[in-house]
Scaffold this motif. Structure first.
Motif, PDB file in Angstrom:
ATOM      1  N   THR A 139       0.973  -0.900   0.037  1.00 57.04           N
ATOM      2  CA  THR A 139      -0.261   0.051  -0.082  1.00 57.04           C
ATOM      3  C   THR A 139       1.129   1.439   0.077  1.00 57.04           C
ATOM      4  O   THR A 139       1.780   0.610   0.101  1.00 57.04           O
ATOM      5  N   VAL A 140       0.452   2.378  -0.651  1.00 59.06           N
ATOM      6  CA  VAL A 140       1.463   3.679  -0.134  1.00 59.06           C
ATOM      7  C   VAL A 140       1.908   4.317   1.131  1.00 59.06           C
ATOM      8  O   VAL A 140       1.079   3.397   2.365  1.00 59.06           O
ATOM      9  N   GLY A 141       2.811   4.924   1.202  1.00 62.57           N
ATOM     10  CA  GLY A 141       3.787   4.926   2.749  1.00 62.57           C
ATOM     11  C   GLY A 141       4.541   3.728   3.025  1.00 62.57           C
ATOM     12  O   GLY A 141       5.621   4.134   4.114  1.00 62.57           O
ATOM     13  N   TRP A 142       4.690   2.611   1.927  1.00 60.87           N
ATOM     14  CA  TRP A 142       6.294   2.537   2.290  1.00 60.87           C
ATOM     15  C   TRP A 142       7.744   2.898   1.311  1.00 60.87           C
ATOM     16  O   TRP A 142       7.551   3.053   0.078  1.00 60.87           O
ATOM     17  N   ASN A 143       9.060   2.986   2.050  1.00 57.80           N
ATOM     18  CA  ASN A 143       9.609   3.587   1.072  1.00 57.80           C
ATOM     19  C   ASN A 143      10.478   2.070   0.572  1.00 57.80           C
ATOM     20  O   ASN A 143      11.000   1.796   1.526  1.00 57.80           O
ATOM     21  N   LEU A 144      11.715   2.603   0.116  1.00 61.59           N
ATOM     22  CA  LEU A 144      12.577   1.907  -0.622  1.00 61.59           C
ATOM     23  C   LEU A 144      14.335   2.513   0.003  1.00 61.59           C
ATOM     24  O   LEU A 144      14.074   3.241   0.214  1.00 61.59           O
ATOM     25  N   THR A 145      14.681   1.504   1.103  1.00 64.67           N
ATOM     26  CA  THR A 145      16.131   1.394   1.700  1.00 64.67           C
ATOM     27  C   THR A 145      17.283   3.007   0.271  1.00 64.67           C
ATOM     28  O   THR A 145      17.380   2.308  -1.124  1.00 64.67           O
ATOM     29  N   ARG A 146      18.071   3.432   0.619  1.00 66.76           N
ATOM     30  CA  ARG A 146      18.532   4.337   0.049  1.00 66.76           C
ATOM     31  C   ARG A 146      19.962   3.402   0.284  1.00 66.76           C
ATOM     32  O   ARG A 146      20.912   3.552  -0.359  1.00 66.76           O
ATOM     33  N   VAL A 147      20.228   2.402   1.369  1.00 65.07           N
ATOM     34  CA  VAL A 147      21.831   1.940   1.277  1.00 65.07           C
ATOM     35  C   VAL A 147      21.486   0.481   0.744  1.00 65.07           C
ATOM     36  O   VAL A 147      20.253  -0.692   0.159  1.00 65.07           O
ATOM     37  N   ASN A 148      22.263  -0.405   1.117  1.00 70.29           N
ATOM     38  CA  ASN A 148      22.250  -1.673   0.483  1.00 70.29           C
ATOM     39  C   ASN A 148      22.789  -3.009   1.724  1.00 70.29           C
ATOM     40  O   ASN A 148      23.033  -2.494   2.312  1.00 70.29           O
ATOM     41  N   GLU A 149      21.403  -3.616   1.682  1.00 70.19           N
ATOM     42  CA  GLU A 149      20.640  -3.489   2.615  1.00 70.19           C
ATOM     43  C   GLU A 149      19.755  -5.203   2.412  1.00 70.19           C
ATOM     44  O   GLU A 149      19.119  -4.569   1.551  1.00 70.19           O
ATOM     45  N   GLY A 150      20.333  -6.158   3.169  1.00 70.19           N
ATOM     46  CA  GLY A 150      18.964  -6.729   3.356  1.00 70.19           C
ATOM     47  C   GLY A 150      18.784  -8.142   2.197  1.00 70.19           C
ATOM     48  O   GLY A 150      19.751  -7.980   1.053  1.00 70.19           O
ATOM     49  N   ARG A 151      17.643  -9.298   1.092  1.00 74.57           N
ATOM     50  CA  ARG A 151      18.155  -9.824   0.438  1.00 74.57           C
ATOM     51  C   ARG A 151      18.163  -8.529  -1.584  1.00 74.57           C
ATOM     52  O   ARG A 151      17.166  -8.031  -0.831  1.00 74.57           O
ATOM     53  N   GLY A 152      19.396  -9.269  -1.595  1.00 78.57           N
ATOM     54  CA  GLY A 152      19.235  -8.574  -3.078  1.00 78.57           C
ATOM     55  C   GLY A 152      20.069  -6.520  -3.027  1.00 78.57           C
ATOM     56  O   GLY A 152      19.163  -6.273  -4.294  1.00 78.57           O
ATOM     57  N   GLY A 153      19.926  -6.627  -1.815  1.00 84.80           N
ATOM     58  CA  GLY A 153      20.848  -5.103  -1.767  1.00 84.80           C
ATOM     59  C   GLY A 153      19.358  -3.935  -1.654  1.00 84.80           C
ATOM     60  O   GLY A 153      19.642  -2.857  -1.432  1.00 84.80           O
ATOM     61  N   ASP A 154      18.157  -4.813  -1.156  1.00 90.07           N
ATOM     62  CA  ASP A 154      17.568  -3.672  -0.695  1.00 90.07           C
ATOM     63  C   ASP A 154      16.300  -4.398  -0.376  1.00 90.07           C
ATOM     64  O   ASP A 154      15.825  -5.424   0.074  1.00 90.07           O
ATOM     65  N   VAL A 155      15.679  -2.939   0.857  1.00 93.56           N
ATOM     66  CA  VAL A 155      14.378  -3.549   1.196  1.00 93.56           C
ATOM     67  C   VAL A 155      12.989  -2.522   0.976  1.00 93.56           C
ATOM     68  O   VAL A 155      13.886  -1.275   1.344  1.00 93.56           O
TER      69      VAL A 155
END
Length: 151
Positions: free
Chosen positions: A27-43
């Motif tokens: 839903t609206v309100g989730w943001n993509l991290t700007r740093v490399n973290e998590g599986r695949g480098g993004d959360v």
């Protein structure tokens, strides 16, 4: 009991949906991290709230039966201690498990990530859905979910 590390070779194949892949929506309100973290480098992340912000992983084409459902996330001191993962058999809620995302997932490692088991569930149809909401006390992280048939 004894804790044994599991290796990729000893586990039946698992299906993984990572954030940003087919089968993942928010839903609206989730943001993509700007740093490399998590599986695949993004959360994806969202702040604590009333549960109105929901990330959804939808696994389709499954064979009815028992499945082991596991999650991975990136840890930080600002994470929720009670992130609620709800697991559905199709549209029927089976249960909700609250996970402390300040602690690292550590039940097993396979397919390039560390995983925490949420629960084993019985699916009667061909669809298993996991929802993660922001009904929590800190930042909630949506990364990857893995489902594996239980033999």
């Amino acid at each position: 009991g004894r804790v044994e590390g599991t290796t990729e070779g000893s586990l039946p194949p698992g299906t993984i949906i990572d954030d940003g892949e087919d089968g993942f929506t928010t839903t609206v309100g989730w943001n993509l991290t700007r740093v490399n973290e998590g599986r695949g480098g993004d959360v994806r992340f969202t702040g604590a709230g009333n549960g109105s912000r929901i990330a959804t992983w939808t696994f389709t084409g499954l064979i009815p039966g028992m499945y082991r459902v596991s999650a991975t996330w990136s840890t930080n001191a600002n994470r929720a201690t009670n992130a609620p993962y709800s697991i559905y058999d199709g549209e029927t809620l089976i249960d909700t498990v609250r996970i402390d995302q300040r602690q690292a997932a550590d039940d097993f490692n396979t397919q390039g990530s560390d995983w925490e088991d949420l629960m084993e569930v019985e699916i009667t149809g061909d669809t298993l859905v996991v929802e993660l909401s922001n009904d929590a006390d800190g930042f909630v992280i949506a990364d990857a979910i893995r489902v594996q048939p239980v033999t």
